[in-house]
Scaffold this active site. Structure first.
Site, short mmCIF file in Angstrom:
data_model
loop_
_atom_site.label_atom_id
_atom_site.label_comp_id
_atom_site.label_asym_id
_atom_site.label_seq_id
_atom_site.Cartn_x
_atom_site.Cartn_y
_atom_site.Cartn_z
N ARG A 174 -27.03 26.35 -9.33
CA ARG A 174 -27.71 27.19 -8.34
C ARG A 174 -27.38 28.68 -8.49
O ARG A 174 -27.24 29.40 -7.50
CB ARG A 174 -27.33 26.75 -6.92
CG ARG A 174 -27.80 25.38 -6.56
CD ARG A 174 -29.33 25.33 -6.45
NE ARG A 174 -29.74 24.09 -5.84
CZ ARG A 174 -29.96 22.98 -6.52
NH1 ARG A 174 -29.83 22.96 -7.84
NH2 ARG A 174 -30.31 21.88 -5.89
N CYS A 222 -31.67 23.16 0.75
CA CYS A 222 -30.22 23.03 0.96
C CYS A 222 -29.62 24.38 1.31
O CYS A 222 -29.90 25.38 0.65
CB CYS A 222 -29.56 22.48 -0.30
SG CYS A 222 -29.91 20.74 -0.51
N GLU A 293 -26.33 28.79 -0.28
CA GLU A 293 -27.37 28.79 -1.32
C GLU A 293 -28.60 29.58 -0.84
O GLU A 293 -29.25 30.28 -1.62
CB GLU A 293 -27.77 27.34 -1.61
CG GLU A 293 -28.78 27.21 -2.74
CD GLU A 293 -29.07 25.75 -3.08
OE1 GLU A 293 -28.16 24.91 -2.98
OE2 GLU A 293 -30.22 25.48 -3.44
C1 LIG Z 1 -38.16 21.41 1.63
C2 LIG Z 1 -37.46 22.19 0.54
C3 LIG Z 1 -36.90 21.50 -0.54
C4 LIG Z 1 -36.23 22.21 -1.54
N1 LIG Z 1 -35.68 21.52 -2.58
C5 LIG Z 1 -35.06 22.20 -3.57
C6 LIG Z 1 -34.49 21.50 -4.69
O1 LIG Z 1 -34.58 20.27 -4.80
N2 LIG Z 1 -33.87 22.23 -5.66
C7 LIG Z 1 -33.78 23.59 -5.59
O2 LIG Z 1 -33.23 24.21 -6.51
N3 LIG Z 1 -34.30 24.29 -4.55
C8 LIG Z 1 -34.94 23.63 -3.55
N4 LIG Z 1 -35.47 24.32 -2.49
C9 LIG Z 1 -35.28 25.79 -2.40
C10 LIG Z 1 -36.46 26.61 -3.00
O3 LIG Z 1 -37.68 25.91 -2.87
C11 LIG Z 1 -36.24 26.95 -4.48
O4 LIG Z 1 -35.07 27.70 -4.64
C12 LIG Z 1 -37.46 27.73 -5.05
O5 LIG Z 1 -37.38 27.75 -6.46
C13 LIG Z 1 -37.52 29.15 -4.50
O6 LIG Z 1 -38.76 29.72 -4.92
P1 LIG Z 1 -39.53 30.78 -4.00
O7 LIG Z 1 -40.70 31.26 -4.79
O8 LIG Z 1 -39.82 30.23 -2.68
O9 LIG Z 1 -38.44 31.94 -3.93
P2 LIG Z 1 -38.13 32.89 -2.69
O10 LIG Z 1 -37.48 32.09 -1.62
O11 LIG Z 1 -39.31 33.70 -2.32
O12 LIG Z 1 -37.04 33.84 -3.36
C14 LIG Z 1 -35.79 33.34 -3.75
C15 LIG Z 1 -35.05 34.43 -4.54
O13 LIG Z 1 -35.72 34.67 -5.78
C16 LIG Z 1 -36.10 36.04 -5.88
N5 LIG Z 1 -37.40 36.07 -6.54
C17 LIG Z 1 -38.54 35.43 -6.16
N6 LIG Z 1 -39.51 35.66 -7.05
C18 LIG Z 1 -38.99 36.47 -7.99
C19 LIG Z 1 -39.50 37.08 -9.16
N7 LIG Z 1 -40.76 36.91 -9.56
N8 LIG Z 1 -38.67 37.87 -9.91
C20 LIG Z 1 -37.38 38.05 -9.52
N9 LIG Z 1 -36.84 37.50 -8.42
C21 LIG Z 1 -37.64 36.73 -7.68
C22 LIG Z 1 -36.16 36.55 -4.45
O14 LIG Z 1 -35.98 37.96 -4.40
C23 LIG Z 1 -35.01 35.80 -3.83
O15 LIG Z 1 -33.79 36.42 -4.14
C24 LIG Z 1 -36.14 23.63 -1.47
C25 LIG Z 1 -36.72 24.31 -0.38
C26 LIG Z 1 -37.38 23.60 0.61
C27 LIG Z 1 -38.01 24.34 1.76
#
Ligand SMILES: Cc1cc2nc3c(=O)[nH]c(=O)nc-3n(C[C@H](O)[C@H](O)[C@H](O)COP(=O)(O)OP(=O)(O)OC[C@H]3O[C@@H](n4cnc5c(N)ncnc54)[C@H](O)[C@@H]3O)c2cc1C
Length: 298
Positions: A174, A222, A293
């Protein structure tokens, strides 16, 4: 501090920038105040232009993907928020799969299996955009981003384009070393498989997750990393009897103790206070120090 100068600088690109845009609705928590400046760039040139403007105005820049790993402060963000959802495009070139940072991750997972590309079922059940995976090396027990990534096209905070190979991200559990740069395109290795088998694999992983995680509630996945190999944060929190415990509208999920849900109009402060209580209780009762996380923006 937002000065008049900041506002004037963005005047030159007013067609791209909104002011005081509510952010809560753009996150899976549905929590958080507005962004003072907000834009959804539709190409790399606009990303470079906006980043350069922000640098000249000395404004901090925040990159928003699907908002599924984020908790945003109730008072909002006094900077420029760039939402990446318009940078889309999936195609194969020179034997690699190219994907826009703004493509939906669940969409990519489905598309890869229908194209017969293996390795993407590991992301089934993870919401968000493809670029949002880099910061925390998204994935789980079936594997992570690091296993399938080849390289990333990035924009630096000086508005320059650059490419980094997978090894240069220092991916771990992570985490990665991505901090300032903005991902605009991810390039994946391609291994061919059978579409029907890949679909079955994807649906099986989805089925397991639906049973064990509150996927339809408002949360950000998480809250804490696992503190050591084989030691699960969810098990430690459960053993401390914290399932169902709440602060304001925020509650530790009954289904999965490492999820905190927004059950009843929770504020960002409710979630933060609950995160602290969980962390302190686990430390005093088990000796394990949990590391957060979920990413907090203020
Ligand atoms: C129901 C649920 C289940 C989940 N299960 C998992 C799982 O099994 N495994 C897991 O790892 N995660 C899980 N997550 C967490 C999350 O979905 C992941 O971490 C996902 O990859 C985040 O993507 P996002 O586009 O929503 O990022 P955001 O939440 O929008 O951003 C996260 C971070 O990434 C940065 N960021 C976003 N886009 C970019 C970009 N283009 N360039 C540079 N930085 C960027 C942001 O600034 C921030 O720091 C879960 C979340 C939920 C709600």
């Amino acid at each position: 501090m937002i000065s008049e100068l900041n506002v004037r600088l963005f005047d030159e690109v007013t067609n791209l920038v909104a002011i005081d845009e509510p952010l809560g609705r753009l996150t899976t928590y549905e929590i958080g105040g507005p962004a003072r400046f907000f834009a959804e760039p539709k190409n790399v040139e606009e990303v470079c232009l906006l980043v350069e403007k922000a640098r000249r105005a000395e404004l901090p820049v925040f990159i928003l993907g699907g908002g599924s790993n984020l908790l945003i402060s109730d008072s909002g963000i006094k900077g420029l928020v760039l939402r990446m959802n318009r940078l889309r495009g999936i195609y194969i070139e020179n034997g690699k799969l190219h994907v826009g940072a703004g493509d939906s991750l669940p969409g990519l997972v489905k598309r890869a299996s229908s194209m017969g590309i293996s390795g993407f079922s590991r992301f089934a059940g993870i919401p968000g955009l493809v670029g949002g995976m880099i910061r925390t090396n998204s994935g789980g027990r079936h594997g992570t981003l690091a296993d399938v990534l080849h390289s990333v096209v990035l924009v630096t905070r000086d508005g320059e384009e650059t490419v980094r190979h997978v090894e240069e991200f220092d991916f771990g559990h992570r985490c990665s070393n991505l901090s300032e740069e903005i991902a605009v395109k991810l390039i994946f290795k391609v291994e061919w498989g059978n579409s029907a088998d890949l679909d079955a694999e994807r649906l099986e992983i989805m089925k397991q997750k639906t049973k064990s995680q509150p996927l339809s509630d408002r949360n950000a996945g998480c809250c804490f990393r696992n503190p050591a190999e084989g030691i699960h944060a969810s098990k430690l929190i459960d053993e401390c009897g914290l399932k169902g415990f709440g602060v304001g509208g925020a509650v530790v999920s009954d289904e999965h103790a490492n999820f905190i849900c927004n059950e009843d109009n929770a504020t960002s402060d409710d979630v933060r206070r609950l995160l602290e209580i969980v962390k302190d209780t686990v430390l005093s009762e088990t000796g394990y120090e949990l590391k957060q996380e979920i990413i907090y923006w203020s």
